[in-house]
Design a protein around this motif. Sequence first.
Motif, PDB file in Angstrom:
ATOM      1  N   UNK A  37       0.809  -1.348   0.069  1.00  9.93           N
ATOM      2  CA  UNK A  37      -0.103   0.111  -0.131  1.00  9.93           C
ATOM      3  C   UNK A  37       1.047   1.459  -0.046  1.00  9.93           C
ATOM      4  N   UNK A  38       1.949   1.320   0.571  1.00  7.94           N
ATOM      5  CA  UNK A  38       2.622   2.421   0.692  1.00  7.94           C
ATOM      6  C   UNK A  38       4.183   1.651   0.390  1.00  7.94           C
ATOM      7  N   UNK A  39       4.805   2.144  -0.762  1.00  7.28           N
ATOM      8  CA  UNK A  39       6.195   1.647  -1.027  1.00  7.28           C
ATOM      9  C   UNK A  39       7.042   2.735  -1.289  1.00  7.28           C
ATOM     10  N   UNK A  40       8.491   2.684  -0.643  1.00  2.00           N
ATOM     11  CA  UNK A  40       9.260   3.654  -0.671  1.00  2.00           C
ATOM     12  C   UNK A  40      10.592   2.945  -1.183  1.00  2.00           C
ATOM     13  N   UNK A  41      11.194   3.859  -2.208  1.00  2.00           N
ATOM     14  CA  UNK A  41      12.218   3.520  -2.859  1.00  2.00           C
ATOM     15  C   UNK A  41      13.303   4.514  -2.281  1.00  2.00           C
TER      16      UNK A  41
END
Length: 509
Positions: A37-41
């Motif tokens: 749902x929340x993905x951070x690179x």
Amino acid sequence: MAVTPDAPSSQNLPNHGLNVSVKNFGPIYRGNIDIRPLTVFVGQSNTGKSYLATLVYSLHRYFSNSINNFTYFFPWKIKSLKVKDEIISHPDIIKYLDSWISALNEEDQTPPLPERVEKVIRSIIENAEYLADPIEREIIRCYGINSIGELIRLPYANEAEAIVDIPQPDKRGNLQYHLGINHNEFNVTTKLDGLSLPFPDWIESRELIMMSKTILNDLNPESKSDLHNASSLLGMLAEITRNTMNSLLSRNAYYLPADRTGVMHSHQVVVSAIIQNATTAGLRPAHGVPILSGVLSDFLEQLIQMASKPKSEINQKLDSLASSVEETVLKGGVNLCASSVNYPHFYYKPNGWNLTLPLMRSSSMVSELAPIVLYLRHILTPGDILIIEEPESHLHPEMQIEVIRLLARIVRSGVQVVVTTHSEWVLDEIATIVQRSQKRESDKINSENASDCLFPHEVGAWLFKHHGKSDGVVVEELEIDNSGLYPSGFDRVAIDQHNRWAEVVSETE
């Protein structure tokens, strides 16, 4: 306190993530991520964060458009899929298919498929050669490159690959796409593991199945169970199944690129240049005219389309989030007005002002956040996926924190979010949002007070870092450590900076 399995999850979003792994892709040597749902690179510049985000975007764009526009629905010519005629034309297949369709009218729920029919449908799904050309075109378009071979990690490799795993609900297995890239060709293969057909979504397709059968019978009244009818229906059932399994890829995807502020300021000039070049096509060579990547052209197109979206289609919950950004961060409203030809003009009105400002005359913070506000108000709906490059750009650290809190509320509203970032403030606030969910009693968390927290399974952070031996980048998952933060390496930069400061100070005393 640990979160119980019954704790509320993000609305309209699955609790399992799309898995994407790549090898020798752009600057990335190897990487494996889950789109949650929340993905951070996170990572240094030029480590492939945008490369991987663009791949995720291009796959969503292809599958959502394919399903919506029926570009690969109903593969009537089963021969082109290399499924043997004798499998389809076997008397048992025709008999079982007819009896199954008859049962659709007699039972409240869709009956299980006969084993022989299911075997044929699986063989059609696993034959994905015909997907290669359209997927390749969409990837090339989104990256703005000339050939698919440009995505290979040169000069260290001769080929690249991307593997997309789409897990199915209730741990029933997964559908896997393997994308193989070399300098001369692009291929797609499909693998279907551990699934038993049919799927619950077929119940919604009952009328479509019955209608198609009726049409086919009308076309061939003298031969209602011939090879043509059987192959057409089997192909349709296979595509209904594939579409069901592709649910994590078939959502609308939107991408806010890092240079969105420049596009917001110059979209009228860009469109004028495109029109001018279009009207003179064939009259003069187009040398020197830059090519927009699909990411940028899609962003530009969506800005233009905002002027024509009816107010009745605006999602009220997302609109209220847009208003909260204007109130707490921007201290003013971002709006648009349409010209006589329905072309949008964007402007900013500070609180208490009677006059409005064109976005290009507003602050960099306003220009940077305006697209997020506008997409919330005019574009996004629950179930979509939004990719944002560097949401911290041009923002004071305090405002960076506010924006991340906004993203958590967007996720809670049912929109999946992927961000790329270089900011310690962004990553630390995400860690805080996750920790907040851990400290609350699960039986007190509800839709009202859970908007400012996300549970650990809803958040994925991935570090892009250089790998010395391969002169490439590896992607590793970050997990919150004992300090309650993601170990991104930002602290090492701060420590080195402090030590240099201390050394200089000691030399001057």
